[in-house]
Motif scaffolding. Structure first.
Motif: not given
Length: 445
Positions: A239-256
């Motif tokens: 669960a903590a890992t998922a939250r860190v990934h969520h925060e990283l996606a919010a703090a930096f650009p994402t793509d596909v």
């Protein structure tokens, strides 16, 4: 004179990346006096036509106390002792003071995080377990990591943690300050200081304690019934890992990544496999399983989300505090180019790294165990249970694993295992059974 002393000394340091190769030349690129008796050096080491740069704090004393003899580099013609000053608590307090006051010395810039207060009276102690960096613990307040091998550019750990802290993200250690300079025209991170998690426990140590407890029990006792069962912690870590990934996606650009680029990803896996097979013959019998997983990736038709990730995720990179899990060491794989460590990737790469770490924890204690063959089913049971718990926590925490994602996750995991096979063959041949076990059929997550 100094360059000769440094060349002889640096080749013996555990953080030196050129072990086993002769040093053709060593030169001093930068020499900054921080205070009397303390200098900051950046040295260039040439080996087989390539150059690496390293940093060190150089101490100077007319007499060297016994506590510093292990750090001796050499003596000058006038009998001045030169030594690695990271081990000298009488000098390293200057780093705290420099960050606290945003000091600058001849291009060496020390900075503190806005709003952070640094107590410069703390006494330092060097941690001894690191391979590529050196960390100083100041009292029970701070841990300052010096990046020994320098690569021009901002270190991902500084970049990611500062951005996460700005969002008040959980599961990180609070940042306090950093040191930087310019290399090849790029602002380059020399050191990074964070909160020291003194009451926390290392994730790897906790997992090994659980495995050791299970191995000591009668075989009829299931892992779920063992007093040291780790599954609940694995679920929280997921669960903590998922939250860190969520925060990283919010703090930096994402793509596909589109399907044709996903196929290129599979081609990259396959190229690494080819190089590994050429070096490690034991891999040949597993080629069918590995190629089958890579082929499933080539069949994917959907886009794959990519973002900033941890990049070197395993149980040794997480700490369990009294309240929750904290993720550390966001610098990525130190041996990889900086551009690659900062590149967007699938968060499944981190998930795969942690799944491999559970397998390592389960089998680590079997390598020299007289009952290894008898205990192998217990190792598999522990690994499967904790891998499944981690994945449950990851999805409960918001991480998404679709059917297509499962195929990519499997490919990431086997590619990681291929890398581990090569590493173990080169460094710990007796450990080869650990990564080779990854290619056997196992329970579906």
């Amino acid at each position: 004179m100094l360059d000769e002393l440094l060349a002889a000394w640096i080749s013996r340091q555990r953080w030196f990346g050129g072990k086993g190769r002769a040093i053709d030349e060593l030169s001093i690129d930068s020499d900054v006096e921080l205070r009397p008796g303390l200098r900051h050096l950046i040295v260039a080491v040439w080996q087989e036509g390539s150059r690496d740069r390293y940093q060190l704090l150089l101490g100077e004393r007319e007499q060297l106390p016994d506590r510093l003899t292990h750090a001796l580099i050499g003596t000058t013609p006038d009998d001045t002792y030169l030594y690695d000053a990271v081990h000298d608590f009488e000098l390293t307090g200057w780093l705290l003071d420099g960050m606290a006051h945003d000091a600058t010395r001849n291009g060496l810039r020390m900075r503190h995080v806005p709003g952070a207060t640094i107590d410069s009276d703390q006494r330092s102690l060097v941690l001894g377990a690191e391979q590529s960096n050196t960390s100083l613990v100041y009292g029970d307040a701070y841990i300052c990591k010096l990046f020994r091998r320098l690569i021009p550019g901002v270190n991902p750990e500084l970049e990611l943690v500062l951005a996460l802290a700005a969002r008040d993200a959980p599961h990180i250690a609070r940042p306090y300050g950093w040191i930087e300079t310019d290399l090849d025209g790029a602002s380059t991170t020399l050191a990074f200081m964070q909160e020291f998690l003194s009451p926390a426990n290392d994730g790897w140590d906790l997992a090994l304690a659980s495995v050791r407890d299970l191995y000591a029990l009668p075989p009829e006792v299931a892992a779920a019934e063992a007093g040291g069962d780790f599954a609940a912690e694995s679920r929280r870590l997921g669960a903590a890992t998922a939250r860190v990934h969520h925060e990283l996606a919010a703090a930096f650009p994402t793509d596909v990544v589109e399907s044709h680029d996903v196929k290129r990803m599979a081609e990259g896996f396959r190229r690494r496999l080819g190089r590994a097979i050429a070096e490690i013959p034991e891999l040949r019998e597993h080629v069918g399983v590995i190629e089958g997983a890579y082929h499933q990736v080539e069949l994917l038709t959907h886009h794959v989300p990519v973002q900033r990730v941890h990049g070197d995720y395993h149980l040794g990179q997480v700490m369990r505090t009294p309240t929750d899990w904290v993720v550390l060491d966001f610098e990525g794989e130190p041996g990889q180019p900086l551009a690659e460590r900062r590149a967007l990737s699938s968060p499944l790469r981190d998930v795969a790294g942690m799944l491999r770490s559970f397998d390592y924890a389960a089998r680590h204690l079997l390598m020299d165990h007289s009952q290894a063959e008898k205990l192998e089913p217990r190792a598999q049971e522990w690994a499967d249970r904790n891998r499944a718990a981690f994945m449950e926590g990851y999805t409960d925490g918001g991480g998404v694993i679709t059917r297509g994602d499962a195929a990519l996750l499997r490919a990431f995991e086997l590619s990681k295992a291929v890398y581990e096979v090569v590493y173990e063959a080169r460094n710990r041949p007796s450990w080869l059974p650990i990564p080779l076990a990854a290619f056997r059929p196992r329970a579906r997550l």
